[in-house]
Every structure is written in structure tokens, then in C-alpha cells.
Design an enzyme around this catalytic site. Structure first.
Site, PDB file in Angstrom:
ATOM      1  CB  CYS A 133       1.489   1.517   2.667  1.00 39.34           C
ATOM      2  SG  CYS A 133       2.827   0.142   3.086  1.00 39.34           S
ATOM      3  CG  ASP A 158       6.279   0.385  -0.678  1.00 36.12           C
ATOM      4  OD1 ASP A 158       7.069   0.811  -1.176  1.00 36.12           O
ATOM      5  OD2 ASP A 158       6.001  -0.998  -0.612  1.00 36.12           O
ATOM      6  NE  ARG A 195       7.524  -0.517  -3.772  1.00 38.45           N
ATOM      7  CZ  ARG A 195       6.951  -1.413  -3.981  1.00 38.45           C
ATOM      8  NH1 ARG A 195       6.829  -1.914  -5.065  1.00 38.45           N
ATOM      9  NH2 ARG A 195       6.239  -2.136  -3.014  1.00 38.45           N
ATOM     10  CG  HIS A 204       1.039   0.260  -1.772  1.00 35.02           C
ATOM     11  ND1 HIS A 204       2.137  -0.403  -2.516  1.00 35.02           N
ATOM     12  CD2 HIS A 204       1.138   0.258  -0.651  1.00 35.02           C
ATOM     13  CE1 HIS A 204       2.948  -1.007  -1.573  1.00 35.02           C
ATOM     14  NE2 HIS A 204       2.487  -0.277  -0.265  1.00 35.02           N
ATOM     15  CB  CYS A 239       0.751  -3.929   0.117  1.00 35.61           C
ATOM     16  SG  CYS A 239       1.105  -3.375   1.713  1.00 35.61           S
TER      17      CYS A 239
END
Length: 211
Positions: A42, A44, A46, A98, A101
């Protein structure tokens, strides 16, 4: 110093650290790559692939997009898979989602999200495929977490549907396909134990492109 300038200062520090442990680090890096793993994750901010797995540069070929999707009409992810398997001869393909999400959560909103609609429809389709199971989960957080897992498994299946995977696997018995989930709250990587060989057998009557 602002945040943007800090990036370049950290880059200088990183170079010094690498050269301190291996004077030829960048010389070797420039010679080419031979990664063992294709990682599809992803976007993302993080969830950083190399950091959470401890991999060094050159060990993992990385592709990231919103909600770690492998749609059948996405030339970007298709090109990455084609190159990683056909040219780099990776031994493992990992799809890693994750928990918490934002893409998965957005897909479950009854809301027009503009240009994101066709992309998130892929996740809504995953929900539709598994609605019988998901609708029995009353806790919303647990439902989202389970949808994250199911989405990973469906994207692993989409990897299996590709011609490059099927042809390469028929000839070489590689790569293996894995489904992971990263738990942001604990930092743990969870192996979903995706049985790719069994799944491949179950879909090949329809998606047989390996001849």
C-alpha cells in the site's frame, strides 16, 4: 531548516553511514539488481517495505498503490509483475496489506469519491464476493480488518491469473506467492498462509494462460 531541506541533509547522512560500513556500497549498487522478492504493498506513508522487513537496497523489488491492488486493467502493476518475474526472476511475490488501511475504509463508504471510484470498486467487489462472511461480523473494526485480509488474498489470486506468472511457474516452479498483513499497532508482519498452489489449481480451468 524546513522539512523539505531536511530530506537532503538526511540523504547526506545516509551516504556517510553506508560508506562507513562498506566503501564500495554504491559501486555495487550501480552494478545492477537481483531481488529475491517482488513486494506489492500500500502507498500509505506509515508502511515502508524495506524498513519493516529489514531488507537492504537491491533485495526487494517494490510496487505500491492505494490498498495494494492488482486490478486486471492496471498496466502499472501488470508491468511491474511482468518485469519482476520475467526479467528479474524473483523467487517470491508478496502482496502486503495493513490494518487500518484508508483505502479499504474509503471503499466501504456510501459516498462518491470522484476519480477514486473505479479504483476502490475493486475492494467493493472483494466485499461483494465475501459478503456472507463479512456481514456476520458486528464489530466494525474487526470487519475492516477481515476485509483487509480478504483483499490481500484476492490480490494474490489476481497475481496467479497473470500469464507471466503461470508460464514461469509451469517451467520453473517459481515464484511462490504470499499474502501478508502489517499490523500498524504492533509492528508485526502476519503471514496469511495463502495456499497459492491450491488456489492456482482451483482457478486454472477458467484462467489457464500458462501454455
Amino acid at each position: 531548516m524546513n522539512f523539505y531541506q531536511e530530506v537532503f541533509e538526511k540523504n547526506k547522512k545516509w551516504i556517510k553511514e553506508k560508506e562507513a560500513t562498506d566503501a564500495d556500497f554504491f559501486k555495487h549498487l550501480a552494478e545492477g539488481q537481483s531481488p529475491e522478492i517482488l513486494y506489492i504493498g500500500c502507498s500509505d506513508s506509515r508502511v515502508t517495505a524495506e524498513e519493516m522487513t529489514g531488507m537492504n537496497p537491491g533485495q526487494m523489488f517494490v510496487h505500491r498503490n492505494i490498498a495494494n491492488l492488482v486490478p486486471n486493467n492496471d498496466s502499472n502493476s501488470a508491468s511491474v509483475i511482468e518485469y519482476a518475474i520475467g526479467a528479474l526472476d524473483v523467487k517470491h511475490v508478496v502482496v502486503c496489506g495493513h490494518y487500518f488501511c484508508g483505502g479499504v475504509k474509503a471503499a466501504m463508504q456510501a459516498k462518491d469519491l470522484g476519480i477514486l471510484n473505479p479504483w476502490l470498486r475493486n475492494i467493493r467487489d472483494v466485499y461483494r464476493f465475501h459478503s456472507a462472511e463479512l456481514n456476520t461480523i458486528t464489530d466494525e473494526e474487526e470487519k475492516y480488518k477481515r476485509l483487509v485480509e480478504l483483499n490481500v488474498e484476492e490480490q494474490c489470486t489476481n497475481v496467479l491469473k497473470t500469464a507471466i506468472f503461470q508460464k514461469h511457474y509451469n517451467m520453473n516452479k517459481t515464484p511462490t506467492v504470499h499474502g501478508w498483513v502489517f499490523d500498524i499497532k504492533t509492528g508485526k508482519l502476519i503471514d496469511l498462509k495463502f495456499d497459492f498452489e491450491e488456489k492456482l489449481k482451483s482457478i486454472q480451468e477458467i484462467y489457464n494462460l500458462g501454455k
